[in-house]
Design a protein around this motif. Structure first.
Motif, PDB file in Angstrom:
ATOM      1  N   THR A  79      15.930 -18.565  15.240  1.00  0.00           N
ATOM      2  CA  THR A  79      16.268 -17.147  15.258  1.00  0.00           C
ATOM      3  C   THR A  79      15.923 -16.499  13.925  1.00  0.00           C
ATOM      4  O   THR A  79      15.324 -15.418  13.869  1.00  0.00           O
ATOM      5  N   ALA A  80      16.283 -17.166  12.830  1.00  0.00           N
ATOM      6  CA  ALA A  80      15.954 -16.643  11.498  1.00  0.00           C
ATOM      7  C   ALA A  80      14.445 -16.605  11.284  1.00  0.00           C
ATOM      8  O   ALA A  80      13.924 -15.671  10.659  1.00  0.00           O
ATOM      9  N   ASP A  81      13.732 -17.601  11.813  1.00  0.00           N
ATOM     10  CA  ASP A  81      12.270 -17.616  11.679  1.00  0.00           C
ATOM     11  C   ASP A  81      11.649 -16.395  12.349  1.00  0.00           C
ATOM     12  O   ASP A  81      10.731 -15.778  11.805  1.00  0.00           O
ATOM     13  N   LEU A  82      12.145 -16.061  13.540  1.00  0.00           N
ATOM     14  CA  LEU A  82      11.575 -14.935  14.277  1.00  0.00           C
ATOM     15  C   LEU A  82      11.928 -13.590  13.651  1.00  0.00           C
ATOM     16  O   LEU A  82      11.118 -12.669  13.646  1.00  0.00           O
ATOM     17  N   VAL A  83      13.165 -13.482  13.128  1.00  0.00           N
ATOM     18  CA  VAL A  83      13.611 -12.194  12.586  1.00  0.00           C
ATOM     19  C   VAL A  83      13.013 -11.938  11.203  1.00  0.00           C
ATOM     20  O   VAL A  83      12.499 -10.848  10.925  1.00  0.00           O
ATOM     21  N   CYS A  84      13.067 -12.940  10.321  1.00  0.00           N
ATOM     22  CA  CYS A  84      12.644 -12.677   8.943  1.00  0.00           C
ATOM     23  C   CYS A  84      11.968 -13.869   8.271  1.00  0.00           C
ATOM     24  O   CYS A  84      11.827 -13.884   7.052  1.00  0.00           O
ATOM     25  N   GLY A  85      11.556 -14.882   9.063  1.00  0.00           N
ATOM     26  CA  GLY A  85      10.779 -15.972   8.476  1.00  0.00           C
ATOM     27  C   GLY A  85       9.491 -15.426   7.880  1.00  0.00           C
ATOM     28  O   GLY A  85       9.019 -15.904   6.849  1.00  0.00           O
ATOM     29  N   GLU A  86       8.941 -14.426   8.540  1.00  0.00           N
ATOM     30  CA  GLU A  86       7.864 -13.625   7.978  1.00  0.00           C
ATOM     31  C   GLU A  86       8.534 -12.370   7.424  1.00  0.00           C
ATOM     32  O   GLU A  86       8.957 -11.506   8.193  1.00  0.00           O
ATOM     33  N   PRO A  87       8.721 -12.264   6.098  1.00  0.00           N
ATOM     34  CA  PRO A  87       9.548 -11.193   5.528  1.00  0.00           C
ATOM     35  C   PRO A  87       9.119  -9.811   5.995  1.00  0.00           C
ATOM     36  O   PRO A  87       7.924  -9.526   6.128  1.00  0.00           O
ATOM     37  N   PRO A  88      10.081  -8.941   6.290  1.00  0.00           N
ATOM     38  CA  PRO A  88       9.747  -7.579   6.704  1.00  0.00           C
ATOM     39  C   PRO A  88       9.084  -6.804   5.566  1.00  0.00           C
ATOM     40  O   PRO A  88       9.323  -7.085   4.388  1.00  0.00           O
ATOM     41  N   ASN A  89       8.271  -5.853   5.921  1.00  0.00           N
ATOM     42  CA  ASN A  89       7.611  -5.004   4.927  1.00  0.00           C
ATOM     43  C   ASN A  89       8.506  -3.801   4.661  1.00  0.00           C
ATOM     44  O   ASN A  89       8.824  -3.031   5.561  1.00  0.00           O
ATOM     45  N   MET A  90       8.932  -3.643   3.405  1.00  0.00           N
ATOM     46  CA  MET A  90       9.817  -2.541   3.015  1.00  0.00           C
ATOM     47  C   MET A  90       9.093  -1.635   2.033  1.00  0.00           C
ATOM     48  O   MET A  90       8.445  -2.105   1.102  1.00  0.00           O
ATOM     49  N   SER A  91       9.223  -0.325   2.241  1.00  0.00           N
ATOM     50  CA  SER A  91       8.522   0.628   1.391  1.00  0.00           C
ATOM     51  C   SER A  91       9.244   1.969   1.385  1.00  0.00           C
ATOM     52  O   SER A  91      10.128   2.226   2.205  1.00  0.00           O
ATOM     53  N   VAL A  92       8.851   2.801   0.417  1.00  0.00           N
ATOM     54  CA  VAL A  92       9.347   4.174   0.318  1.00  0.00           C
ATOM     55  C   VAL A  92       8.133   5.088   0.434  1.00  0.00           C
ATOM     56  O   VAL A  92       7.184   4.974  -0.354  1.00  0.00           O
ATOM     57  N   ALA A  93       8.145   5.974   1.396  1.00  0.00           N
ATOM     58  CA  ALA A  93       6.972   6.801   1.676  1.00  0.00           C
ATOM     59  C   ALA A  93       6.664   7.749   0.515  1.00  0.00           C
ATOM     60  O   ALA A  93       7.559   8.412  -0.012  1.00  0.00           O
ATOM     61  N   GLU A  94       5.381   7.772   0.118  1.00  0.00           N
ATOM     62  CA  GLU A  94       4.838   8.759  -0.817  1.00  0.00           C
ATOM     63  C   GLU A  94       5.602   8.845  -2.137  1.00  0.00           C
ATOM     64  O   GLU A  94       5.873   9.921  -2.654  1.00  0.00           O
ATOM     65  N   ASN A  95       5.986   7.704  -2.665  1.00  0.00           N
ATOM     66  CA  ASN A  95       6.657   7.692  -3.960  1.00  0.00           C
ATOM     67  C   ASN A  95       6.313   6.385  -4.662  1.00  0.00           C
ATOM     68  O   ASN A  95       6.933   5.358  -4.426  1.00  0.00           O
ATOM     69  N   GLU A  96       5.317   6.454  -5.537  1.00  0.00           N
ATOM     70  CA  GLU A  96       4.798   5.247  -6.174  1.00  0.00           C
ATOM     71  C   GLU A  96       5.832   4.569  -7.059  1.00  0.00           C
ATOM     72  O   GLU A  96       6.009   3.350  -7.013  1.00  0.00           O
ATOM     73  N   GLN A  97       6.571   5.349  -7.877  1.00  0.00           N
ATOM     74  CA  GLN A  97       7.541   4.762  -8.792  1.00  0.00           C
ATOM     75  C   GLN A  97       8.670   4.078  -8.033  1.00  0.00           C
ATOM     76  O   GLN A  97       9.114   2.989  -8.396  1.00  0.00           O
ATOM     77  N   ARG A  98       9.134   4.711  -6.966  1.00  0.00           N
ATOM     78  CA  ARG A  98      10.221   4.107  -6.200  1.00  0.00           C
ATOM     79  C   ARG A  98       9.745   2.839  -5.490  1.00  0.00           C
ATOM     80  O   ARG A  98      10.523   1.905  -5.290  1.00  0.00           O
ATOM     81  N   ASN A  99       8.493   2.797  -5.096  1.00  0.00           N
ATOM     82  CA  ASN A  99       7.965   1.573  -4.499  1.00  0.00           C
ATOM     83  C   ASN A  99       7.890   0.454  -5.522  1.00  0.00           C
ATOM     84  O   ASN A  99       8.134  -0.712  -5.198  1.00  0.00           O
ATOM     85  N   VAL A 100       7.562   0.808  -6.768  1.00  0.00           N
ATOM     86  CA  VAL A 100       7.562  -0.192  -7.843  1.00  0.00           C
ATOM     87  C   VAL A 100       8.977  -0.716  -8.053  1.00  0.00           C
ATOM     88  O   VAL A 100       9.205  -1.933  -8.182  1.00  0.00           O
ATOM     89  N   ASP A 101       9.956   0.202  -8.094  1.00  0.00           N
ATOM     90  CA  ASP A 101      11.360  -0.202  -8.243  1.00  0.00           C
ATOM     91  C   ASP A 101      11.798  -1.073  -7.067  1.00  0.00           C
ATOM     92  O   ASP A 101      12.506  -2.076  -7.250  1.00  0.00           O
ATOM     93  N   LEU A 102      11.401  -0.660  -5.863  1.00  0.00           N
ATOM     94  CA  LEU A 102      11.781  -1.424  -4.673  1.00  0.00           C
ATOM     95  C   LEU A 102      11.234  -2.846  -4.740  1.00  0.00           C
ATOM     96  O   LEU A 102      11.976  -3.810  -4.471  1.00  0.00           O
TER      97      LEU A 102
END
Length: 471
Positions: A79-102
């Motif tokens: 179950t963990a392999d299917l949900v997040c074994g391949e880590p989800p892609n997380m981002s903040v739209a149109e904000n380069e600095q916040r993506n760096v912080d993230l």
């Protein structure tokens, strides 16, 4: 059965029994599921396993050798392999600095490992608890806390509204001895932005007086520093349903049935011999034994020496095992394909797309869990950004959950291309979907592609003689 809730803090006072009686069924289930995950099935399925006990004349007591296969642990890991074994892609739209912080937050907190551990707890307990805190460097950290030490206090008018997240755990004192064990009960009563710390004497299972005055400790976060992730919940409780309880009876019956077959086969593993008296010889103690490894003459009309063999008919038992396995795959929503059953054609799968078609139910389950934890995951990351970074609002964080299966790159490219042409997906989102890179990098890459495309178009005009420099 309705889960009884805690509606105030009266249970956390001198003279009260700990843990509260209303929470003991939940805590008992947590403990049983922990044992199942750790392959201690005999301690949980003891009553069922009594069916395979047999009395040993040589030992003078009952013995049992169950055949344990830990489907529970496999279920949680898959179950963990299917949900997040391949880590989800997380981002903040149109904000380069916040993506760096993230990206910095996710790496410094090892968030992908935290998330994987959380989903394992979500499967085996139904609940997973994230606790946020400040490390020695002044940065935010997150840890997965044991749900057995979590006691939420909710509103009597709305059981989904949490008033306090209380975590309690006993600690053995320094003056404790082997003959006289002494404990303190450590308690954190969490409210938004702070928690109250109390340390009680704990006498047996009864709360004693405070060891020292209560202290109030600011957390540095704008909300609770405790974030629960829950599996499927119902209207009468805030606690999630675990994956183990629905399959308990099926799995215990499988273990018993296979163990019974093993016991029968063991009983007939060493067949007895037969023959006439002349095949026997008397030993030093007056006992007769068969003279094996010799040449025997057989008088006319007599049968030669041989073995008593057993032709057991266990077809009905194996048919029941097949039926139980089928129900196990259905009720757990995992299916045989995920568990590597060759009878279901996994070995013949030639593409990621074909594998996904075989795994509709497991993928539906994984997407359901992803949907349930999406909001608390974004909330956790947003709270982590409040300490040492520019705050990233929860609603600005975008999470693209993966499926953990091999990608069919050709099919994925076709889908992305069709959606981009139809206007239902931007080029940047298509790059994120195909390459799995952060949104900001995908937008930069999409911009570069558009510029290259425009330059190629401009150059073509001169080559074809359509530009200003044409003859």
């Amino acid at each position: 059965m309705e889960e009884r809730m805690l509606y105030d803090l009266e249970w956390l006072a001198p003279g009260q029994v700990f843990p509260p009686m209303s929470q003991r069924a939940r805590l008992r289930r947590y403990e049983e599921n922990r044992k199942l995950f750790e392959t201690e099935h005999a301690q949980v399925y003891g009553e069922q396993l009594n069916r395979i006990e047999r009395y040993s004349m040589t030992r003078g007591y009952y013995i049992s050798f169950p055949v344990i296969f830990n489907y529970n642990k496999l279920l949680s890991l898959k179950t963990a392999d299917l949900v997040c074994g391949e880590p989800p892609n997380m981002s903040v739209a149109e904000n380069e600095q916040r993506n760096v912080d993230l990206d910095t937050i996710l790496k410094s907190t090892e968030f992908k490992n935290v998330l994987y551990e959380s989903v394992i707890d979500l499967s085996r307990y139904g609940d997973s608890i994230l606790r946020l805190y400040k490390n020695t460097a002044g940065k935010a950290e997150v840890a997965v806390w044991q749900p057995g030490e979590w006691f939420p206090v909710v509103s009597a008018e709305d059981k989904k509204h949490v008033l306090y997240h209380v975590i309690c755990w006993p600690v053995e004192t320094s003056d404790s001895t082997a003959d006289d064990r002494k404990y303190h009960l450590y308690c954190q009563i969490h409210e938004p932005g702070k928690y109250k710390f109390r340390k009680y004497h704990l006498k047996g299972n009864v709360i004693g007086q405070l060891v020292e005055p209560e202290t109030v400790i600011p957390t540095g976060f704008s909300d609770f520093a405790i974030v629960p992730l829950t599996n499927v919940v119902t209207s009468d409780s805030i606690f999630g349903h675990d994956d183990y309880k629905p399959i308990d009876s099926i799995l215990s019956e499988l273990i018993v049935r296979i163990s019974q077959i093993s016991k029968v086969l063991d009983k007939h593993a060493a067949p007895s011999m037969y023959g006439s008296e002349e095949n026997l010889e008397e030993g030093p103690g007056g006992e007769y034994t068969i003279r094996t490894g010799n040449f025997f003459t057989v008088p006319p009309g007599e049968d030669p020496p041989g073995y008593l063999t057993w032709d057991g008919n266990l077809d009905a038992a194996f048919k029941q095992i097949d039926a139980l396995l089928n129900q196990l795959y259905i009720i757990s929503e995992m299916g045989a394909a995920l568990l590597g059953s060759q009878d279901n054609g996994v070995g013949s799968v030639s593409s990621g797309e074909a594998l996904k078609l075989k795994m509709v139910n497991p993928l539906v389950k994984a997407r359901r869990i992803a949907m349930l934890i999406d909001e608390p995951v974004r909330k956790t990351v947003s709270l982590l950004s409040e300490m040492g970074y520019t705050k990233i609002p929860k609603d600005d964080i975008k999470v693209i959950w993966q499926d953990g299966l091999p990608d069919d790159e050709l099919r994925s490219a076709q889908i992305a291309g069709e959606r981009i042409n139809q206007g239902t997906m931007s080029e940047a989102d298509g790059i994120v979907y195909l390459d799995g890179i952060p949104q900001a990098k995908a937008e930069e890459k999409a911009k570069q592609i558009r510029e290259d495309r425009a330059n190629q178009s401009f150059s073509s005009q001169f080559i074809d003689g359509d530009g200003d420099g044409s003859q």
